[in-house]
Motif scaffolding. Sequence first.
Motif, PDB file in Angstrom:
ATOM      1  N   CYS A   1       0.745  -1.133   0.323  1.00  0.00           N
ATOM      2  CA  CYS A   1      -0.407   0.246  -0.195  1.00  0.00           C
ATOM      3  C   CYS A   1       0.828   1.412   0.180  1.00  0.00           C
ATOM      4  O   CYS A   1       0.443   2.348   0.605  1.00  0.00           O
ATOM      5  N   SER A   2       2.354   0.987  -1.040  1.00  0.00           N
ATOM      6  CA  SER A   2       2.738   2.280  -0.947  1.00  0.00           C
ATOM      7  C   SER A   2       3.379   2.533   0.288  1.00  0.00           C
ATOM      8  O   SER A   2       3.371   4.243   0.466  1.00  0.00           O
ATOM      9  N   GLY A   3       3.376   1.834   1.748  1.00  0.00           N
ATOM     10  CA  GLY A   3       4.268   2.574   2.593  1.00  0.00           C
ATOM     11  C   GLY A   3       3.118   3.336   3.798  1.00  0.00           C
ATOM     12  O   GLY A   3       3.993   3.326   4.756  1.00  0.00           O
ATOM     13  N   LYS A   4       1.998   3.302   3.449  1.00  0.00           N
ATOM     14  CA  LYS A   4       0.853   3.797   4.342  1.00  0.00           C
ATOM     15  C   LYS A   4       1.050   2.697   5.411  1.00  0.00           C
ATOM     16  O   LYS A   4       1.075   0.928   5.015  1.00  0.00           O
ATOM     17  N   PRO A   5       0.586   3.430   6.598  1.00  0.00           N
ATOM     18  CA  PRO A   5       0.474   2.410   7.519  1.00  0.00           C
ATOM     19  C   PRO A   5      -0.731   1.403   7.657  1.00  0.00           C
ATOM     20  O   PRO A   5      -2.301   1.697   7.237  1.00  0.00           O
ATOM     21  N   CYS A   6      -0.922  -0.088   7.485  1.00  0.00           N
ATOM     22  CA  CYS A   6      -1.251  -0.783   7.647  1.00  0.00           C
ATOM     23  C   CYS A   6      -1.421  -2.186   8.744  1.00  0.00           C
ATOM     24  O   CYS A   6      -1.101  -2.090   9.719  1.00  0.00           O
ATOM     25  N   ILE A   7      -2.700  -2.561   8.460  1.00  0.00           N
ATOM     26  CA  ILE A   7      -2.862  -3.648   9.311  1.00  0.00           C
ATOM     27  C   ILE A   7      -2.362  -5.274   9.123  1.00  0.00           C
ATOM     28  O   ILE A   7      -2.446  -5.417   8.269  1.00  0.00           O
ATOM     29  N   ARG A   8      -0.957  -5.267  10.224  1.00  0.00           N
ATOM     30  CA  ARG A   8      -0.380  -6.112   9.581  1.00  0.00           C
ATOM     31  C   ARG A   8       0.003  -6.699   8.534  1.00  0.00           C
ATOM     32  O   ARG A   8      -0.021  -7.671   8.061  1.00  0.00           O
ATOM     33  N   ASP A   9       0.255  -5.618   7.851  1.00  0.00           N
ATOM     34  CA  ASP A   9       0.913  -6.483   6.521  1.00  0.00           C
ATOM     35  C   ASP A   9      -0.198  -6.652   5.533  1.00  0.00           C
ATOM     36  O   ASP A   9       0.033  -7.275   4.774  1.00  0.00           O
ATOM     37  N   LEU A  10      -1.118  -6.818   5.782  1.00  0.00           N
ATOM     38  CA  LEU A  10      -2.711  -6.853   5.319  1.00  0.00           C
ATOM     39  C   LEU A  10      -3.042  -6.100   3.758  1.00  0.00           C
ATOM     40  O   LEU A  10      -4.257  -6.929   3.612  1.00  0.00           O
ATOM     41  N   ARG A  11      -1.910  -5.847   3.969  1.00  0.00           N
ATOM     42  CA  ARG A  11      -2.503  -4.837   2.512  1.00  0.00           C
ATOM     43  C   ARG A  11      -4.590  -4.054   2.583  1.00  0.00           C
ATOM     44  O   ARG A  11      -5.391  -3.946   2.359  1.00  0.00           O
TER      45      ARG A  11
END
Length: 67
Positions: free
Chosen positions: A13-23
């Motif tokens: 996701c272009s480096g946006k903060p995500c939930i556990r690398d789940l996109r």
Amino acid sequence: MTFTRITTNPSVCSGKPCIRDLRFPVSRLLGLLASGETRESILKAYPYIASEDIDESLRFAAFLADA
């Protein structure tokens, strides 16, 4: 403050903060909550999201708002 359930990765996701690398961006989860979705409806619609992810996303938002 440490956030173990929120990840940032340039290839997800272009480096946006995500939930556990789940996109699944934290902003999307917060947007669902802000629009009136309940915790229960989110957990039902997205079974890979845990209640702890919602809690940590809210703590993350509070942390950013205080910066």
